[in-house]
Design a protein around this motif. Structure first.
Motif, mmCIF file in Angstrom:
data_model
loop_
_atom_site.group_PDB
_atom_site.id
_atom_site.type_symbol
_atom_site.label_atom_id
_atom_site.label_comp_id
_atom_site.label_asym_id
_atom_site.label_seq_id
_atom_site.Cartn_x
_atom_site.Cartn_y
_atom_site.Cartn_z
ATOM 1 N N GLY A 81 0.091 -5.730 -14.390
ATOM 2 C CA GLY A 81 0.402 -4.516 -14.033
ATOM 3 C C GLY A 81 0.046 -4.514 -12.645
ATOM 4 O O GLY A 81 0.341 -3.050 -12.086
ATOM 5 N N THR A 82 -1.682 -4.364 -12.579
ATOM 6 C CA THR A 82 -1.775 -4.320 -11.206
ATOM 7 C C THR A 82 -2.216 -5.210 -9.871
ATOM 8 O O THR A 82 -1.129 -5.594 -8.984
ATOM 9 C CB THR A 82 -3.095 -3.681 -11.251
ATOM 10 N N ALA A 83 -2.142 -6.487 -10.484
ATOM 11 C CA ALA A 83 -2.568 -7.670 -9.455
ATOM 12 C C ALA A 83 -1.485 -7.982 -8.949
ATOM 13 O O ALA A 83 -1.619 -9.102 -7.898
ATOM 14 C CB ALA A 83 -4.181 -8.403 -9.776
ATOM 15 N N ILE A 84 -0.409 -8.703 -9.906
ATOM 16 C CA ILE A 84 0.479 -8.744 -9.877
ATOM 17 C C ILE A 84 1.760 -7.926 -9.312
ATOM 18 O O ILE A 84 2.107 -7.747 -8.056
ATOM 19 C CB ILE A 84 1.265 -9.699 -10.382
ATOM 20 N N PHE A 85 1.914 -7.189 -10.604
ATOM 21 C CA PHE A 85 3.694 -5.987 -10.194
ATOM 22 C C PHE A 85 3.186 -5.213 -8.810
ATOM 23 O O PHE A 85 3.818 -5.189 -8.416
ATOM 24 C CB PHE A 85 3.184 -5.556 -11.754
ATOM 25 N N ALA A 86 1.989 -4.407 -9.027
ATOM 26 C CA ALA A 86 1.653 -3.677 -7.676
ATOM 27 C C ALA A 86 1.553 -3.930 -6.960
ATOM 28 O O ALA A 86 2.056 -3.355 -5.495
ATOM 29 C CB ALA A 86 0.443 -2.528 -7.649
ATOM 30 N N LEU A 87 0.788 -5.135 -6.243
ATOM 31 C CA LEU A 87 0.693 -5.710 -4.779
ATOM 32 C C LEU A 87 2.542 -5.621 -4.501
ATOM 33 O O LEU A 87 2.043 -6.381 -3.344
ATOM 34 C CB LEU A 87 -0.035 -7.127 -5.070
ATOM 35 N N LEU A 88 3.539 -6.738 -5.690
ATOM 36 C CA LEU A 88 4.347 -6.360 -5.241
ATOM 37 C C LEU A 88 5.493 -6.027 -4.500
ATOM 38 O O LEU A 88 6.287 -5.648 -3.473
ATOM 39 C CB LEU A 88 5.228 -7.334 -6.419
ATOM 40 N N ALA A 89 4.984 -4.778 -5.708
ATOM 41 C CA ALA A 89 5.103 -3.492 -5.061
ATOM 42 C C ALA A 89 5.195 -2.864 -3.757
ATOM 43 O O ALA A 89 5.936 -2.140 -3.160
ATOM 44 C CB ALA A 89 5.293 -2.596 -6.312
ATOM 45 N N PHE A 90 3.934 -3.107 -3.391
ATOM 46 C CA PHE A 90 3.344 -2.682 -2.232
ATOM 47 C C PHE A 90 3.940 -3.344 -1.000
ATOM 48 O O PHE A 90 4.280 -2.315 -0.231
ATOM 49 C CB PHE A 90 2.057 -2.643 -2.705
ATOM 50 N N GLY A 91 3.716 -4.898 -1.160
ATOM 51 C CA GLY A 91 4.225 -5.828 -0.683
ATOM 52 C C GLY A 91 5.282 -5.618 -0.215
ATOM 53 O O GLY A 91 6.415 -5.143 1.008
ATOM 54 N N GLN A 92 6.601 -4.500 -1.161
ATOM 55 C CA GLN A 92 7.811 -4.569 -0.848
ATOM 56 C C GLN A 92 8.222 -3.387 -0.151
ATOM 57 O O GLN A 92 8.977 -3.958 1.351
ATOM 58 C CB GLN A 92 8.724 -4.243 -1.569
ATOM 59 N N VAL A 93 6.817 -2.413 0.529
ATOM 60 C CA VAL A 93 7.231 -1.318 1.516
ATOM 61 C C VAL A 93 6.250 -1.240 2.816
ATOM 62 O O VAL A 93 6.473 -0.091 3.582
ATOM 63 C CB VAL A 93 7.776 0.323 0.558
ATOM 64 N N ARG A 94 5.131 -2.054 2.664
ATOM 65 C CA ARG A 94 3.745 -1.580 3.079
ATOM 66 C C ARG A 94 4.229 -1.833 5.335
ATOM 67 O O ARG A 94 3.935 -0.226 4.978
ATOM 68 C CB ARG A 94 2.831 -3.496 3.480
ATOM 69 N N ARG A 95 5.197 -2.277 5.040
ATOM 70 C CA ARG A 95 5.853 -2.310 6.698
ATOM 71 C C ARG A 95 6.507 -1.153 7.397
ATOM 72 O O ARG A 95 6.939 -0.485 8.528
ATOM 73 C CB ARG A 95 6.168 -3.507 6.866
ATOM 74 N N GLU A 96 6.931 -0.696 5.952
ATOM 75 C CA GLU A 96 7.997 0.495 6.220
ATOM 76 C C GLU A 96 7.442 1.632 5.937
ATOM 77 O O GLU A 96 8.232 3.022 6.204
ATOM 78 C CB GLU A 96 9.096 0.681 4.955
ATOM 79 N N LEU A 97 5.808 1.658 5.150
ATOM 80 C CA LEU A 97 5.661 3.102 5.166
ATOM 81 C C LEU A 97 4.762 4.092 6.617
ATOM 82 O O LEU A 97 4.476 3.454 7.545
ATOM 83 C CB LEU A 97 3.898 2.783 4.310
ATOM 84 N N PRO A 98 5.025 5.603 6.701
ATOM 85 C CA PRO A 98 5.049 5.628 7.771
ATOM 86 C C PRO A 98 2.910 5.907 7.869
ATOM 87 O O PRO A 98 2.540 5.915 6.582
ATOM 88 C CB PRO A 98 4.921 7.507 8.223
ATOM 89 N N LYS A 99 2.227 5.756 8.960
ATOM 90 C CA LYS A 99 0.521 5.565 9.210
ATOM 91 C C LYS A 99 0.614 7.191 8.967
ATOM 92 O O LYS A 99 0.795 8.238 8.802
ATOM 93 C CB LYS A 99 0.464 5.345 11.200
ATOM 94 N N THR A 100 -1.065 6.406 7.923
ATOM 95 C CA THR A 100 -1.633 8.015 7.795
ATOM 96 C C THR A 100 -2.542 8.383 8.845
ATOM 97 O O THR A 100 -2.671 7.099 9.490
ATOM 98 C CB THR A 100 -2.315 7.381 6.043
ATOM 99 N N GLU A 101 -3.057 9.781 8.782
ATOM 100 C CA GLU A 101 -3.975 9.806 9.787
ATOM 101 C C GLU A 101 -4.857 9.023 9.148
ATOM 102 O O GLU A 101 -5.375 9.095 8.630
ATOM 103 C CB GLU A 101 -3.922 11.172 9.648
#
Length: 270
Positions: free
Chosen positions: A250-270
């Motif tokens: 649930g975490t190490a595989i799926f969540a990382l894959l989900a995050f990998g899809q959008v990581r470069r599209e996320l707006p920068k955090t302050e």
């Protein structure tokens, strides 16, 4: 005729959510869970542990009353979906859902305090789920809440669920963790069809003979309260390896894959 703005509105209303939008919906849900009072999480977790027993009960009913035919296996596993339908649609705290919803905020804004908050929530919810599982398992074993004709089927299901070797239990738990996380990922895009998404993919967990820490804890507890499963065997053959496999899936595989899809599209955090 509809004007241009009306057309744009219709298109926007019917447009599919992007991966980034789905990520953000789940991340916000996870942040809300992290911000909830701990007592609310605890009692919701107990409710989930109690209600997930409907998965065991549903399977037992199908197994008891359906004829012993080759197709029974596929049909009886629909009963496994009942507890998940109640828990997920009822917005109760189920540990394997939290392995993706609360990890996404941590991935989005990694910090030690966020990580500690996630681990605390996991611990509270898992502990509460197990308490609920033991309460309902004791009621099944020693009360008159269910027909006695169902007890042999519950016993057989419980012995099977807890009877894997530790390595097998761990490996069987990984697909279950992935499938529950997949349900969480699909629900924001499934408006009006949530029932069928949960039904199909939790049926697949049962039909695929995968292992789930919370539903399986009801079966584990059912044997333990009757003295049919020693504590050390319950812990090291079932609970620990299944917990590790569900978290990995649930975490190490799926969540990382989900995050990998959008990581470069996320707006920068302050």
């Amino acid at each position: 005729m509809a004007n241009g703005s009306d057309v744009d509105t219709v298109v926007e209303d019917t447009e599919k959510l992007s991966s980034l939008h789905i990520f953000e919906v789940i991340r916000r849900d996870g942040q809300e869970e992290l911000d909830r009072p701990k007592a609310s999480l605890f009692w919701s977790g107990i409710a989930a542990g109690l209600m997930i027993s409907l998965s065991v009960l549903g399977e037992a009913i199908f197994r008891t009353y359906l004829p012993d035919a080759a197709w029974r296996y596929l049909l009886e596993n629909l009963g496994y979906s009942l507890g998940f339908l109640v828990v997920i649609l009822g917005r109760m705290q189920l540990f394997t859902e939290n392995t993706i919803t609360t990890v996404l905020p941590v991935m989005r804004e990694p910090s030690w305090s966020m990580f500690q908050g996630m681990l605390l929530l996991w611990g509270i919810v898992l502990f509460a789920n197990v308490i609920g599982a033991f309460l309902v398992a004791t009621a099944f074993a020693y009360g008159s809440y269910i027909p006695s004709e169902l007890l042999p089927a519950i016993t057989a299901l419980s012995e099977h669920a807890t009877g894997f070797a530790p390595g097998v239990a761990f490996q069987r738990a990984i697909p279950a963790g992935i499938l529950v996380a997949a349900i969480v990922w699909m629900l924001p895009q499934s408006e009006g069809f949530e029932f069928f998404v949960i039904l199909i993919f939790t049926w697949l967990i049962a039909a695929g003979d995968f292992t789930h820490i919370v539903a399986g804890s009801v079966e584990m507890a059912f044997l333990m309260v009757q003295g049919a499963l020693p504590l050390d065997q319950a812990l090291w053959n079932f609970f620990v390896p299944v917990l590790a496999g569900n978290v990995l899936g649930g975490t190490a595989i799926f969540a990382l894959l989900a995050f990998g899809q959008v990581r470069r599209e996320l707006p920068k955090t302050e």
